[in-house]
Write a protein that holds these residues in place. Structure first.
Motif, PDB file in Angstrom:
ATOM      1  N   SER A 146      73.328 -11.284 -76.468  1.00 22.25           N
ATOM      2  CA  SER A 146      72.263 -12.505 -75.900  1.00 22.25           C
ATOM      3  C   SER A 146      71.456 -13.263 -76.950  1.00 22.25           C
ATOM      4  CB  SER A 146      71.420 -11.617 -74.893  1.00 22.25           C
ATOM      5  OG  SER A 146      70.404 -10.906 -75.679  1.00 22.25           O
ATOM      6  N   LEU A 147      71.563 -12.930 -78.328  1.00 22.10           N
ATOM      7  CA  LEU A 147      71.030 -13.690 -79.317  1.00 22.10           C
ATOM      8  C   LEU A 147      71.358 -15.387 -79.114  1.00 22.10           C
ATOM      9  CD1 LEU A 147      70.519 -11.449 -82.193  1.00 22.10           C
ATOM     10  CD2 LEU A 147      68.876 -11.830 -80.576  1.00 22.10           C
ATOM     11  N   ILE A 148      70.854 -16.124 -79.270  1.00 18.10           N
ATOM     12  CA  ILE A 148      71.264 -17.346 -79.103  1.00 18.10           C
ATOM     13  C   ILE A 148      71.389 -18.261 -80.363  1.00 18.10           C
ATOM     14  CG2 ILE A 148      70.564 -19.879 -78.175  1.00 18.10           C
ATOM     15  CD1 ILE A 148      71.039 -17.574 -75.785  1.00 18.10           C
TER      16      ILE A 148
ATOM     17  N   ARG B   4      80.000 -20.141 -80.144  1.00 21.49           N
ATOM     18  CA  ARG B   4      80.347 -18.676 -79.834  1.00 21.49           C
ATOM     19  C   ARG B   4      79.636 -17.580 -79.803  1.00 21.49           C
ATOM     20  NH1 ARG B   4      86.103 -19.417 -79.776  1.00 21.49           N
ATOM     21  NH2 ARG B   4      86.662 -17.168 -80.610  1.00 21.49           N
ATOM     22  N   MET B   5      78.750 -17.691 -80.911  1.00 22.21           N
ATOM     23  CA  MET B   5      77.755 -16.480 -80.989  1.00 22.21           C
ATOM     24  C   MET B   5      76.433 -17.008 -81.676  1.00 22.21           C
ATOM     25  SD  MET B   5      77.668 -13.131 -80.710  1.00 22.21           S
ATOM     26  CE  MET B   5      79.395 -12.930 -80.212  1.00 22.21           C
ATOM     27  N   GLY B   6      75.470 -16.100 -81.199  1.00 25.05           N
ATOM     28  CA  GLY B   6      74.147 -16.317 -81.956  1.00 25.05           C
ATOM     29  C   GLY B   6      73.795 -15.120 -82.753  1.00 25.05           C
ATOM     30  N   GLY B   7      72.618 -15.164 -83.215  1.00 23.63           N
ATOM     31  CA  GLY B   7      72.172 -14.133 -84.173  1.00 23.63           C
ATOM     32  C   GLY B   7      72.580 -13.891 -85.407  1.00 23.63           C
TER      33      GLY B   7
ATOM     34  N   HIS C 214      83.991 -15.050 -79.057  1.00 23.39           N
ATOM     35  CA  HIS C 214      82.886 -15.799 -78.240  1.00 23.39           C
ATOM     36  C   HIS C 214      82.236 -14.648 -77.343  1.00 23.39           C
ATOM     37  CE1 HIS C 214      81.312 -18.300 -75.147  1.00 23.39           C
ATOM     38  NE2 HIS C 214      81.617 -19.350 -75.586  1.00 23.39           N
ATOM     39  N   ARG C 215      80.943 -14.786 -77.343  1.00 15.58           N
ATOM     40  CA  ARG C 215      80.027 -14.035 -76.685  1.00 15.58           C
ATOM     41  C   ARG C 215      80.486 -13.513 -75.374  1.00 15.58           C
ATOM     42  NH1 ARG C 215      77.287 -18.626 -76.961  1.00 15.58           N
ATOM     43  NH2 ARG C 215      75.760 -17.995 -78.845  1.00 15.58           N
ATOM     44  N   HIS C 216      81.106 -14.447 -74.712  1.00 15.24           N
ATOM     45  CA  HIS C 216      81.564 -14.360 -73.025  1.00 15.24           C
ATOM     46  C   HIS C 216      82.946 -13.222 -73.131  1.00 15.24           C
ATOM     47  CE1 HIS C 216      79.743 -18.119 -71.832  1.00 15.24           C
ATOM     48  NE2 HIS C 216      78.784 -17.217 -71.912  1.00 15.24           N
TER      49      HIS C 216
END
Lengths: 82, 419
Positions: free
Chosen positions: A58-60, B160-163, B264-266
């Motif tokens: 969930s980190l953006i 695609r991705m955070g953090g 991808h995070r999804h």
């Protein structure tokens, strides 16, 4: 396309470790018979892992750090034709 | 003609060198190699550079010129060096510091030679290519600042991705300084100034000359020495540079590189949900199997009891005929043995003994399904406050008091959630 677990002996990321452990629990419960207590413990562990994994996903924002090059430069021994 | 100073030969040659050093310290001269000689056991290089009208001798030490082994007669090159008069002989030449290959033809030729040389050494071998990590957290990025490659890559990555943490080391992606800077940048990552999970090297499309830095032997070797996986996306789909060949994974564009290194995070979230669902189902199945077995065993026990009862009643009928009461038989058995009853009623005694053994077995079987033993294995019995046994969650409401019997002890609780 190669996508798999890092195999160079380095520590994989926390996400990877948690994800792999979760897969391991699934396999265990699908293949072996466990008694009720073990089953409940595995379920509890799995629930914790799912929370952690979802939280990480969930980190953006991504952080981009531009490298500031050091002033002291190593002497160049060779010239390179290109 | 003016009377000027009169020099000796050596003075004159020295003076010429001074003038040269002052007015033309370094130059770049472009021409075709018409002659090429390597002497003194591969240490000295001497070539003749020419154009349509003139020639120039060029000297250098091979130790100063990376890739000197790629040079061939006929190639167009640009020589960076210092003009000099070899004073003892008064011979004019150019001391080369760097030799750049020039022109599509020359570059292609040199590229093929280098590709074969490095390929034969095994630098491009598929076996040595590392796998990419499932989930990299720290990524090194080597590309030109303010470039389309930079923005394409970082944008797709962000989609695609955070953090993630990206260490961006800006480099010139073409020009005379490029190879040196690229090597510096890679070495910075190698010597763990930042712990990265993988490195991305990328630039946009261009001519063979534009991409030259990524076909340089030293750059290729430096990438080969990286302890982390390297993803390269250099030039367009059709241009395959040597960096692309030595990298662990090649992407056709910077955007593609971003897609290859992170899921991808999804997609990952769906996989996690899938696993969660499978665990729940697997557990349910396990509980159902256990429960099913208990029910099965109970029905078997029931049958045993029924059969046993039939045997008893039968036996009772027969013993009544011979005047023996079954009700007393089992308890009197041990006393009667001593008084000779055993001999007379041997058959009966055998039958009774069998019955006694079977009863024992049945007792143990029944014992294992005794609710007490079931509880001892971790199961529990829950009732409503009025004592009614609970078998379904819709027999209670939230807020109700319930009581649970465990193997040892009881628990009083209040319902918090019903599923």
């Amino acid at each position: 396309m190669k996508l798999a677990v890092y195999t160079m002996g380095d520590k994989p990321s926390e996400f990877t470790q948690n994800f792999r452990r979760l897969e391991g629990i699934v396999q265990q419960l699908e293949k072996e018979e466990v008694d009720l207590e073990e089953g409940l413990n595995l379920y509890k562990e799995a629930a914790k892992l799912v929370r952690k994994l979802k939280k990480r996903l969930s980190l953006i924002e991504n952080e981009i750090e531009e490298v500031q090059q050091e002033i002291e430069e190593e002497p160049m021994a060779k010239s390179s034709p290109s | 003609m003016e009377e000027g100073a009169v020099f000796s030969v050596s003075e004159f040659n020295a003076q010429v060198n001074l003038i040269l050093a002052e007015h033309l310290p370094t130059v770049a001269v472009e021409g075709e190699i018409s002659e090429l000689h390597i002497a003194k056991g591969d240490r000295l290089l001497y070539l003749v550079l020419k154009d349509e009208k003139a020639e120039l001798t060029v000297f250098s030490f091979t130790s100063r010129l990376m890739g000197w082994d790629l040079l061939e007669e006929g190639m167009m090159v640009r020589v960076y060096g210092r003009p000099e008069l070899y004073e003892p002989r008064g011979q004019f030449n150019l001391q080369a510091e760097r030799i750049l290959l020039v022109g599509e033809g020359t570059l292609r030729l040199a590229l093929e030679k280098l590709k074969k040389k490095l390929g034969d050494e095994g630098l491009f071998a598929p076996e040595r290519k590392r796998l990419l990590p499932l989930f990299p957290e720290t990524i090194g990025l080597l590309t030109a600042p303010n470039s389309k490659a930079f923005s394409d890559f970082t944008k797709i990555l962000q989609d695609r991705m955070g953090g993630l943490k990206i260490f961006f080391f800006p480099i010139p992606v073409q020009g005379i300084e490029a190879p040196k800077r690229i090597i510096e940048a890679i070495n910075w990552f190698i010597h763990q100034k930042a712990e990265i999970d993988l490195l991305v090297v990328t630039r946009g499309g261009g001519s063979l000359e534009d991409l030259a830095a990524f076909n340089t032997e030293e750059v290729v070797r430096t990438i080969y020495s990286c302890p982390f996986p390297v993803v390269s996306a250099v030039g367009h789909e059709a241009d395959v540079s040597l960096v692309d060949l030595v990298a662990d994974v090649r992407a056709s564009t910077p955007s593609m590189a971003a897609e290859l290194i992170v899921r991808h995070r999804h997609e990952l979230a769906n996989q996690v949900d899938n696993l969660k669902r499978r665990i729940y189902q697997a557990l349910q199945l396990q509980v159902a199997t256990h429960t099913g077995r208990i029910i099965q065993a109970l029905s078997v026990a029931e049958k045993f009891f029924q059969t046993w009862w039939l045997v008893i009643t039968n036996l009772e009928g027969r013993t009544k005929a011979s005047g023996i009461k079954l009700s007393g038989l089992v308890t009197d058995y041990t006393t009667r043995v001593g008084t000779g009853w055993y001999q007379i009623n041997h058959q009966l005694a055998v039958q009774t003994r069998w019955l006694w053994a079977e009863t024992d077995k049945l007792w143990h079987l029944a014992e294992s399904f005794n609710p007490r033993s079931v509880l001892a294995r971790g199961y529990s019995v829950t009732r409503r406050h009025n004592g009614q046994l609970l078998k379904s969650s819709d027999e209670v409401a939230v807020g109700e008091k319930i009581m649970t019997d465990l193997s040892r002890g009881k628990i009083d609780s209040i319902v918090e959630m019903v599923e």
